[in-house]
Design an enzyme around this catalytic site. Structure first.
Site, PDB file in Angstrom:
ATOM      1  N   GLU A   1       0.866  -1.085   0.098  1.00 53.40           N
ATOM      2  CA  GLU A   1       0.045   0.063   0.000  1.00 53.40           C
ATOM      3  C   GLU A   1       0.805   1.338   0.080  1.00 53.40           C
ATOM      4  OE1 GLU A   1      -0.979   0.421   4.452  1.00 53.40           O
ATOM      5  OE2 GLU A   1      -2.034  -1.466   3.699  1.00 53.40           O
TER       6      GLU A   1
ATOM      7  N   HIS B   1      -0.598  -6.310  11.516  1.00 62.49           N
ATOM      8  CA  HIS B   1      -1.696  -7.236  11.027  1.00 62.49           C
ATOM      9  C   HIS B   1      -1.411  -8.489  11.671  1.00 62.49           C
ATOM     10  CE1 HIS B   1      -2.016  -5.001   7.003  1.00 62.49           C
ATOM     11  NE2 HIS B   1      -2.700  -4.449   7.949  1.00 62.49           N
TER      12      HIS B   1
ATOM     13  N   ASN C   1      -4.683  -6.527   3.481  1.00 63.19           N
ATOM     14  CA  ASN C   1      -5.224  -5.972   4.735  1.00 63.19           C
ATOM     15  C   ASN C   1      -6.391  -6.902   5.238  1.00 63.19           C
ATOM     16  OD1 ASN C   1      -4.614  -3.917   2.649  1.00 63.19           O
ATOM     17  ND2 ASN C   1      -4.091  -2.828   4.301  1.00 63.19           N
TER      18      ASN C   1
HETATM   19  P1  FDA Z   1      -9.087  -6.329  17.319  1.00 66.01           P
HETATM   20  O1  FDA Z   1      -7.814  -6.382  17.527  1.00 66.01           O
HETATM   21  O2  FDA Z   1      -9.756  -5.369  16.313  1.00 66.01           O
HETATM   22  O3  FDA Z   1     -10.351  -6.283  18.505  1.00 66.01           O
HETATM   23  C1  FDA Z   1      -9.949  -6.880  19.651  1.00 66.01           C
HETATM   24  C2  FDA Z   1     -10.553  -6.239  20.778  1.00 66.01           C
HETATM   25  O4  FDA Z   1     -10.527  -7.077  22.251  1.00 66.01           O
HETATM   26  C3  FDA Z   1      -9.742  -5.106  21.302  1.00 66.01           C
HETATM   27  O5  FDA Z   1     -10.732  -3.850  21.207  1.00 66.01           O
HETATM   28  C4  FDA Z   1      -9.290  -5.424  22.624  1.00 66.01           C
HETATM   29  O6  FDA Z   1      -9.062  -4.095  23.325  1.00 66.01           O
HETATM   30  C5  FDA Z   1     -10.091  -6.144  23.063  1.00 66.01           C
HETATM   31  N1  FDA Z   1      -9.504  -7.186  24.176  1.00 66.01           N
HETATM   32  C6  FDA Z   1      -8.460  -7.806  24.121  1.00 66.01           C
HETATM   33  N2  FDA Z   1      -8.237  -8.546  25.244  1.00 66.01           N
HETATM   34  C7  FDA Z   1      -9.172  -8.501  25.901  1.00 66.01           C
HETATM   35  C8  FDA Z   1      -9.495  -8.791  27.348  1.00 66.01           C
HETATM   36  N3  FDA Z   1      -8.724  -9.962  27.839  1.00 66.01           N
HETATM   37  N4  FDA Z   1     -10.861  -8.559  27.894  1.00 66.01           N
HETATM   38  C9  FDA Z   1     -11.669  -7.725  27.099  1.00 66.01           C
HETATM   39  N5  FDA Z   1     -11.172  -7.179  25.931  1.00 66.01           N
HETATM   40  C10 FDA Z   1      -9.992  -7.543  25.510  1.00 66.01           C
HETATM   41  N6  FDA Z   1      -6.551  -3.698   8.574  1.00 66.01           N
HETATM   42  C11 FDA Z   1      -7.103  -3.731   7.459  1.00 66.01           C
HETATM   43  O7  FDA Z   1      -7.847  -4.514   6.869  1.00 66.01           O
HETATM   44  N7  FDA Z   1      -7.075  -2.461   6.732  1.00 66.01           N
HETATM   45  C12 FDA Z   1      -6.405  -1.404   7.295  1.00 66.01           C
HETATM   46  O8  FDA Z   1      -6.296  -0.443   6.627  1.00 66.01           O
HETATM   47  C13 FDA Z   1      -5.497  -1.651   8.562  1.00 66.01           C
HETATM   48  N8  FDA Z   1      -4.710  -0.686   8.983  1.00 66.01           N
HETATM   49  C14 FDA Z   1      -4.319  -1.014  10.241  1.00 66.01           C
HETATM   50  C15 FDA Z   1      -3.310   0.302  10.971  1.00 66.01           C
HETATM   51  C16 FDA Z   1      -3.235  -0.075  12.181  1.00 66.01           C
HETATM   52  C17 FDA Z   1      -2.128   1.201  13.015  1.00 66.01           C
HETATM   53  C18 FDA Z   1      -3.417  -1.261  13.088  1.00 66.01           C
HETATM   54  C19 FDA Z   1      -3.177  -1.402  14.487  1.00 66.01           C
HETATM   55  C20 FDA Z   1      -3.864  -2.132  12.379  1.00 66.01           C
HETATM   56  C21 FDA Z   1      -4.557  -2.096  10.959  1.00 66.01           C
HETATM   57  N9  FDA Z   1      -5.231  -3.195  10.565  1.00 66.01           N
HETATM   58  C22 FDA Z   1      -5.848  -3.042   9.265  1.00 66.01           C
HETATM   59  C23 FDA Z   1      -5.390  -4.327  11.077  1.00 66.01           C
HETATM   60  C24 FDA Z   1      -6.720  -4.569  11.728  1.00 66.01           C
HETATM   61  O9  FDA Z   1      -7.089  -3.405  12.675  1.00 66.01           O
HETATM   62  C25 FDA Z   1      -6.851  -5.673  12.287  1.00 66.01           C
HETATM   63  O10 FDA Z   1      -6.604  -6.864  11.626  1.00 66.01           O
HETATM   64  C26 FDA Z   1      -8.222  -5.870  13.001  1.00 66.01           C
HETATM   65  O11 FDA Z   1      -8.467  -5.184  13.919  1.00 66.01           O
HETATM   66  C27 FDA Z   1      -8.216  -7.330  13.778  1.00 66.01           C
HETATM   67  O12 FDA Z   1      -9.545  -7.561  14.319  1.00 66.01           O
HETATM   68  P2  FDA Z   1      -9.806  -8.658  15.542  1.00 66.01           P
HETATM   69  O13 FDA Z   1     -11.443  -8.818  15.517  1.00 66.01           O
HETATM   70  O14 FDA Z   1      -9.001 -10.070  15.403  1.00 66.01           O
HETATM   71  O15 FDA Z   1      -9.465  -7.906  16.586  1.00 66.01           O
END
Ligand code: FDA
Length: 504
Positions: free
Chosen positions: A356, A442, A480
């Site tokens: 990207e 990711h 992504n």
């Molecule tokens: P996600 O991580 O979204 O959610 C997990 C949640 O569980 C969080 O809110 C966390 O606080 C909570 N949690 C964790 N442990 C817990 C516990 N023990 N008790 C209670 N709550 C808890 N992807 C994409 O497709 N396009 C993009 O442009 C981008 N860009 C990007 C930029 C940046 C800076 C980051 C950090 C990430 C991306 N991503 C991305 C990746 C994308 O955001 C990521 O793949 C997904 O959010 C993952 O989704 P999940 O459902 O797996 O978990």
């Protein structure tokens, strides 16, 4: 024992969690979501919900004393980071020994901090990564459902061609094309129409005010505005914030009991609660869900969990890199923080890369072209439980990223050669470094579909226990990942509600 009982609990509020909660709520199942981060809807003293990228404050980071931005340096100087008070901020950087993982914290998980790029993977690669999943059904039903519920939209191409805000992307496109490479427009959940109005000065700026990794105050359709709003709209779903699930055990009647710590936003422990449920969905992300299950297996509260829990982790081949342009190729003082183009060289048989074209919205001319390369790296890491620290530790070494660096290097060497340009070595910390190989956006895997779970995310060894998030995907998806995570969760929860929930 078991405290409050609810029929279904969903841990986390990211993509997998939000899909599960909406579909459970729509099926009439009372569902409680437990999220360790806060709800991001109250403006701070500056009138904004989130702090910006250029002057981050405590709202930016999850319990840090200094911000840890991915591009921490410029001319090797740490200009981007700021000292802050520890707080339940929106972006976390989880630092393992040789890999750091960025994740979102708050209602909406990663959707609060990510670039919004909403990419459906190439079908042939999806079939290679998840051969046991019916791809026909995914591409005809669940990917379209995910894209429409996430409100994915496309940039107006004529606007893209003329706006100053994407001149950085046009410069990179021309240089890719000089090397014989093609680019593709990348759909997004940021409302492109809103962005055009930002450019016209009609609405408050967000993407055009360098907002993204510490939250967008406007424009982005994060999960709290899509799936989670719909979930709450069923009237069956509730969300408890600043509630972290610590332990999971199974009771004699087969229900699950969770220990949950409630804190205030400054980290002070307010209460330790017990919640129990019949159906438990883990949507705490690759790091979070894997850690919960590892802890349960290793401390003996869920002793029958599979040895596969913790395995198959990967950073989706993420490598960040930057090129230095000539003086006559400025990338612009105006840069939208939302990427619009990707260099698509995934069909390259030796070194497939989808890169990207990322903005570097510094507000000053940098002459830098930045990229987040997604490469195909066969290396995988493993999470192990560290009993002394009571947390999951990641076994992944820096050299495991060598294939990813080699692939990125092969692509950008071609672009540099065709344009007589060089890499930037000053952007990734104090070392002289052209490829950022020590962090990722990711994280994928840890509870891989068909290994740690059955083919629908039912955790092996236990009934009514499910994984719904990025931990199901075995380390790589080639684009992504959030559209894939969402679509897979849609597929799995539909089957689970029909077979396990409504009939039980
Ligand atoms: P996600 O991580 O979204 O959610 C997990 C949640 O569980 C969080 O809110 C966390 O606080 C909570 N949690 C964790 N442990 C817990 C516990 N023990 N008790 C209670 N709550 C808890 N992807 C994409 O497709 N396009 C993009 O442009 C981008 N860009 C990007 C930029 C940046 C800076 C980051 C950090 C990430 C991306 N991503 C991305 C990746 C994308 O955001 C990521 O793949 C997904 O959010 C993952 O989704 P999940 O459902 O797996 O978990």
């Amino acid at each position: 024992s078991g405290g409050t009982f609810v029929p279904a609990v969903v841990v986390g509020t990211g993509y997998g969690a939000a899909v599960s909660a909406l579909r459970l709520g729509a099926a009439g199942v009372p569902t409680l979501m437990l999220e360790m981060g806060r709800l991001w809807n109250q403006p701070g003293p500056d009138g904004n919900v989130f702090s910006g990228m250029l002057k981050p404050d405590k709202r930016s980071s999850w319990f840090k004393t200094r911000t840890e931005a991915p591009l921490g340096s410029f001319m090797w100087l740490d200009l981007a980071n700021r000292d802050i008070e520890p707080y339940a901020g929106v972006l976390d950087r989880v630092n393992f020994d040789q890999m750091s993982v960025y994740v979102g914290r708050g209602v909406g998980g990663g959707s609060l901090v990510n670039g919004g790029m909403a990419v459906t993977p190439r079908r042939s690669y999806f079939e290679e990564v998840l051969p046991q999943v019916d791809a026909e059904e995914m591409y005809s039903k669940y990917f379209p459902r995910a894209n429409s519920t996430l409100r994915v939209n496309n940039i107006d191409k004529s606007w893209f061609e003329q706006t100053d805000w994407y001149s950085f992307a046009r410069v990179s496109r021309r240089q890719a094309s000089n090397a014989g490479l093609s680019t593709t427009f990348v759909p997004n959940v940021y409302d492109w129409d809103y962005m055009r109005r930002e450019a016209n000065g009609a609405v408050p700026k967000s993407a055009l005010a360098a907002e993204v990794i510490y939250g967008n105050n406007h424009g982005k359709v994060s999960l709290d505005k899509s799936y989670l709003a719909a979930a709450l709209g069923t009237g069956k779903v509730t969300i408890e914030t600043l509630h972290e699930v610590r332990t999971i055990r199974q009771q004699n009647d087969g229900t699950y009991a969770l220990t949950v710590e409630q804190r205030d936003a400054d980290g002070k422990l307010l209460a330790t609660k017990e919640v129990s449920c019949r159906h438990l969905f883990l949507g705490a992300g690759s790091l979070g869900s894997t850690e919960l299950l590892l802890r349960a297996r290793e401390t003996g509260t869920l002793p029958n969990l599979s040895p596969e829990i913790g395995g198959g982790w990967g950073p989706n081949g993420n490598i960040m890199t930057a090129r230095a342009n000539h003086m006559w190729n400025p990338t612009g003082t105006k840069q939208s923080s939302i990427p619009a183009l990707g260099i698509d060289d995934w069909d390259n048989p030796d070194t497939p890369v989808f890169a990207e074209i990322a903005p570097l919205p510094a507000g000053v001319e940098t002459w830098a072209s930045l990229y987040l390369a997604i490469t195909k790296n066969p290396e995988r890491g493993t999470f192990v439980y560290d009993a002394a620290k009571d947390r999951a530790d990641l076994r992944w070494t820096r050299d495991q990223n060598a294939p990813a660096v080699a692939a990125a290097k092969s692509l950008f060497d071609r672009i540099n050669k065709a344009n007589a340009t060089v890499y930037r070595y000053d952007l990734f910390g104090k070392q002289i470094k052209a490829f950022a190989d020590d962090f990722c956006y990711h994280p994928l895997g840890g509870c891989v579909l068909g290994k740690a779970t059955d083919n629908y995310g039912r955790v092996a060894g236990y009934k009514n226990l499910y994984v719904t998030d990025g931990s199901l995907v075995p380390g790589s998806i080639g684009v992504n990942p959030f559209v894939t995570i969402t679509a897979l969760a849609e597929r799995n929860v539909e089957r689970i509600i029909k077979q396990d929930v409504t009939d039980s």
